[in-house]
Scaffold this active site. Sequence first.
Site, PDB file in Angstrom:
ATOM      1  N   GLY A  13       7.817  -5.965  -4.237  1.00 22.13           N
ATOM      2  CA  GLY A  13       6.705  -6.625  -4.930  1.00 22.13           C
ATOM      3  C   GLY A  13       7.087  -7.193  -6.283  1.00 22.13           C
ATOM      4  N   PHE A  14       6.274  -8.105  -6.784  1.00 28.83           N
ATOM      5  CA  PHE A  14       6.529  -8.837  -8.029  1.00 28.83           C
ATOM      6  C   PHE A  14       6.614  -7.888  -9.235  1.00 28.83           C
ATOM      7  CE2 PHE A  14       4.495 -11.796 -11.355  1.00 28.83           C
ATOM      8  CZ  PHE A  14       5.690 -12.413 -11.663  1.00 28.83           C
ATOM      9  N   ILE A  15       5.640  -7.008  -9.375  1.00 31.77           N
ATOM     10  CA  ILE A  15       5.657  -6.074 -10.513  1.00 31.77           C
ATOM     11  C   ILE A  15       6.748  -5.025 -10.311  1.00 31.77           C
ATOM     12  CG2 ILE A  15       4.337  -4.287 -11.734  1.00 31.77           C
ATOM     13  CD1 ILE A  15       1.783  -5.911 -11.165  1.00 31.77           C
ATOM     14  N   ARG A  35       8.746  -1.277   3.312  1.00 28.15           N
ATOM     15  CA  ARG A  35       8.054  -1.035   4.584  1.00 28.15           C
ATOM     16  C   ARG A  35       8.938  -1.341   5.792  1.00 28.15           C
ATOM     17  NH1 ARG A  35       3.058  -3.343   2.563  1.00 28.15           N
ATOM     18  NH2 ARG A  35       3.692  -5.265   3.569  1.00 28.15           N
ATOM     19  N   ASP A  64       5.854   3.898   4.521  1.00 25.87           N
ATOM     20  CA  ASP A  64       4.675   3.046   4.598  1.00 25.87           C
ATOM     21  C   ASP A  64       3.468   3.843   4.123  1.00 25.87           C
ATOM     22  OD1 ASP A  64       2.348   1.661   5.630  1.00 25.87           O
ATOM     23  OD2 ASP A  64       3.699   0.558   6.955  1.00 25.87           O
ATOM     24  N   VAL A  84       3.433   1.534  -7.279  1.00 28.44           N
ATOM     25  CA  VAL A  84       3.019   0.133  -7.408  1.00 28.44           C
ATOM     26  C   VAL A  84       2.480  -0.410  -6.094  1.00 28.44           C
ATOM     27  CG1 VAL A  84       3.699  -2.088  -8.424  1.00 28.44           C
ATOM     28  CG2 VAL A  84       5.087  -0.062  -8.880  1.00 28.44           C
ATOM     29  N   SER A  86       0.697  -1.437  -2.761  1.00 24.81           N
ATOM     30  CA  SER A  86      -0.720  -1.484  -2.433  1.00 24.81           C
ATOM     31  C   SER A  86      -0.848  -2.172  -1.094  1.00 24.81           C
ATOM     32  CB  SER A  86      -1.442  -2.283  -3.524  1.00 24.81           C
ATOM     33  OG  SER A  86      -2.795  -2.409  -3.211  1.00 24.81           O
ATOM     34  N   LYS A 162      -9.490  -1.195  -5.325  1.00 25.20           N
ATOM     35  CA  LYS A 162      -8.725  -0.844  -6.528  1.00 25.20           C
ATOM     36  C   LYS A 162      -9.439   0.248  -7.325  1.00 25.20           C
ATOM     37  CE  LYS A 162      -4.936  -3.191  -6.544  1.00 25.20           C
ATOM     38  NZ  LYS A 162      -3.700  -2.416  -6.357  1.00 25.20           N
ATOM     39  N   PRO A 187      -3.314  -4.050 -14.959  1.00 24.78           N
ATOM     40  CA  PRO A 187      -2.962  -5.400 -15.416  1.00 24.78           C
ATOM     41  C   PRO A 187      -4.056  -6.431 -15.116  1.00 24.78           C
ATOM     42  CG  PRO A 187      -1.319  -4.506 -13.870  1.00 24.78           C
ATOM     43  CD  PRO A 187      -2.550  -3.678 -13.764  1.00 24.78           C
TER      44      PRO A 187
END
Length: 343
Positions: A13-15, A35, A64, A84, A86, A162, A187
């Site tokens: 992921g990006f973050i 995953r 996973d 992180v 999700s 969330k 964020p």
Amino acid sequence: MKKQLVVVTGGSGFIAIHIILQLLEQGYAVRTTIRSQTKKEVVKEMLTNGGITDFSNLSLSLADLNSDANWEETMTGASYVIHVASPTPKLNFKNEAEMIRPAVDGVLRVLKAARDNGVKRVVLTSAYGAIFAGHKNRATPYTEKDWTNLNAENIHPYQKSKTMSEMAAWNFIKTEGQGLELAAVNPVGVMGPVLSAKYSHSNIQIQEMLEGKINALPKIDSGYVDVRDVASLHILAMTSAKANGERFLATTGETLSMMEVADILREAFPEYAKKLPTKLLPNFIVKTAAFFQPQLRMIASIVDEYAETSNEKAKLLLGWQPRSAKTAIIATAQSMIDLEIVK
């Protein structure tokens, strides 16, 4: 001396990739979950593009959020966990539970495995979505004290997922954490350098603006923050004694309209100026379109909503100093141009 091991979930992921990058640079050993094996190359590619040449302190683990398999092994020997990952939001979900259940179950799965393996602290990547939704006639900046009002009308299931997953995490710590520590980072809109063409979709709007795919913009205000600063805030939340039991809004404290974002791009990249949108979409058009196109529902739920945020807590408590929203937005576009993502 053995390096402290940090488990980072959702490594592609990006973050997450920026967190892994900074942890490796700071001398930690990192084990990250993916995953599927196909993500292995993407993780390596992004870290290489981020400047990592030595992968001896990085290991990858297949796990996973929807399954108990391999979480026990993943947590073995870890001092810290940064959660992180999700579940990917479904655009055409049949009911809310399809989005909410996996998010809640995933958080609890990670926390249980962390607790059972003697992890000291978990840092949870929550979201601004767990803070702002469902507050009518708001006039003061949102802070960490605010929670999304789950009883309000028209709360998008993604914001609910969330909110409920973060609430479930705090409740777990209180009732069955057995001394496990928790901090959360929430964020706002995350910008900053993408490290691969297979990047996350959170900042696809920048690519679409530069490619001339967006003719008119909805009246949406948003906070923005650079992914590099989101990563550094996670690490501060992991290491600072003061962060235990706290949540932190990751925001520059600035609020920009989508048109202001387009204007920043226009000024920084004049060669794309002709493609960038100059018109605004009336609210009723956005809301009517969302009725027929489910993917627009989240956007429709936040048009003309108040979006001021405060980062005082992270600055005062942890000494966090984020770069400006403008810097973050320009870095996003520049990286997309450099990687030839922008067609």
